[in-house]
Scaffold this active site. Sequence first.
Site, PDB file in Angstrom:
ATOM      1  N   SER A 171       0.834  -1.205   0.000  1.00 25.89           N
ATOM      2  CA  SER A 171       0.000   0.000   0.000  1.00 25.89           C
ATOM      3  C   SER A 171       0.868   1.255   0.000  1.00 25.89           C
ATOM      4  O   SER A 171       1.963   1.270   0.574  1.00 25.89           O
ATOM      5  CB  SER A 171      -0.864  -0.028   1.264  1.00 25.89           C
ATOM      6  OG  SER A 171      -1.486   1.208   1.477  1.00 25.89           O
ATOM      7  N   LYS A 194       1.781  -3.828   6.670  1.00 27.85           N
ATOM      8  CA  LYS A 194       2.234  -3.821   5.262  1.00 27.85           C
ATOM      9  C   LYS A 194       3.756  -3.674   5.216  1.00 27.85           C
ATOM     10  O   LYS A 194       4.429  -4.332   4.433  1.00 27.85           O
ATOM     11  CB  LYS A 194       1.556  -2.688   4.482  1.00 27.85           C
ATOM     12  CG  LYS A 194       0.065  -2.900   4.282  1.00 27.85           C
ATOM     13  CD  LYS A 194      -0.237  -4.105   3.420  1.00 27.85           C
ATOM     14  CE  LYS A 194      -1.673  -4.541   3.448  1.00 27.85           C
ATOM     15  NZ  LYS A 194      -1.949  -5.856   2.877  1.00 27.85           N
ATOM     16  N   TYR A 209      -2.349  -1.261  11.000  1.00 28.07           N
ATOM     17  CA  TYR A 209      -2.565  -1.782   9.638  1.00 28.07           C
ATOM     18  C   TYR A 209      -1.376  -1.437   8.734  1.00 28.07           C
ATOM     19  O   TYR A 209      -0.804  -2.304   8.067  1.00 28.07           O
ATOM     20  CB  TYR A 209      -3.865  -1.214   9.033  1.00 28.07           C
ATOM     21  CG  TYR A 209      -3.933  -1.445   7.537  1.00 28.07           C
ATOM     22  CD1 TYR A 209      -4.227  -2.707   7.031  1.00 28.07           C
ATOM     23  CD2 TYR A 209      -3.639  -0.411   6.627  1.00 28.07           C
ATOM     24  CE1 TYR A 209      -4.234  -2.929   5.651  1.00 28.07           C
ATOM     25  CE2 TYR A 209      -3.643  -0.633   5.262  1.00 28.07           C
ATOM     26  CZ  TYR A 209      -3.952  -1.891   4.784  1.00 28.07           C
ATOM     27  OH  TYR A 209      -3.947  -2.120   3.429  1.00 28.07           O
TER      28      TYR A 209
END
Length: 342
Positions: A127, A156, A152
């Site tokens: 991302s 990644k 979150y």
Amino acid sequence: MKKQVLVTGGTGYIGSHTAVELINEGFDVVIVDNLSNSSLDVLDGIEKITGVKPDFEQFDLTDKLKTDAFFKKYNRIEAIIHFAASKAVGESVEKPTLYYRNNLVSLLNLIDNMAANGIKHIVFSSSCTVYGQPEILPVTEDAPIQKAMSPYGNTKQICEEILQDSIVANKALNVIALRYFNPIGAHPTALIGELPLGVPANLVPFITQTAIGLRKELSVFGNDYNTPDGSCIRDYINVVDLAQAHVVAINRMIKGLNQDAFEVFNIGTGNGISVFEIINTFEKVTGVKLNYKVVGRRAGDIEKVWADTSKANNVLGWKATRTLDETLVSAWKWEQYIRNKK
Ligand code: NAD
Ligand code: WQD
């Protein structure tokens, strides 16, 4: 015989569009999903579009025994596209252990099984969140990774690191990490699309739900940013364009064209679009007047980010082709389709 690709999270938003593009390209697709954020209906949508119902196995990829058993049953998988993850930024702040466990353990189980079963290729869903607020725009792949602003986002970054360490240990492994910018829109048939549970956190689903009357009004989070119209800027990428980037990445690795065992590409349009531009374009292409008001900034929002896509364009050989107009039309068609279906 068709080459088989495992699509984890393949009944989800991006995974379902990618399954369609893989099938259209002649791949045999097997989907694994625990349906924590999607439903079985999606398989019907994929079948209606492609004429093929992909193989489907429902289980949780954090379950090592079930994951091992899956790879014993499906023993001719050539490549994996790993979408399965929890993805709500706000929820990850509330439930960090859930996010670390789900996003990290599922990847670890896949990597172990790749080594054990001689599977060489994996595409990982990363991302643009890894860049935080970049100093230089458009942002290139070698921009510094910034301290993650949420659990979150941190998953990644850690997953990319796990994959980088894994290519050292497993010389046969090839990884392509695709750093998505903001995926929006739906398949032009409106047979698959994004189905957020509850109140959408993301801009475009909130817009379409407001337009259809499910939400009273859209809140625009801030008009006092240092941008031309004061609202935040993002790089909104059509989900079918994004799905096609995965097919290109898989072909690249299967054909042995990758130059490094770990490659990373920005997947965006290269254009920065403001919140007001999204609202105005949506109103123009749908003819629907949106009820919205400007409120304060949302905590944690980045002011502006958009991709330098030259590496994806020149090295991967992929480019976004769909316009913002057609993308917002597809999102609106999908919203109308799902509400009329109920
Ligand atoms: P999604 O929630 O629609 O799809 C993810 C799918 O994975 C869901 O169907 C869910 O049921 C499944 N899943 C989750 N945990 C699982 C587990 N442990 N075992 C099996 N299945 C599991 O999300 P999406 O928008 O399609 O995102 C796909 C990937 O792309 C995610 O990794 C996400 O972090 C990443 N990504 C998404 C965006 C975005 O804005 N949508 C942006 C950048 C990156
Ligand atoms: C876009 C713009 C909001 C909702 C998130 C994740 C990121 C990545 C993509 C996974 C912002 C504004 C939004 C609303 C608004 N996902 N907005 N009113 O925040 O860029 O990125 O999804 O990796 O990690 O953080 O996307 O769609 O939430 O917001 O004004 O009701 O729309 O402030 O400027 P974001 P978004």
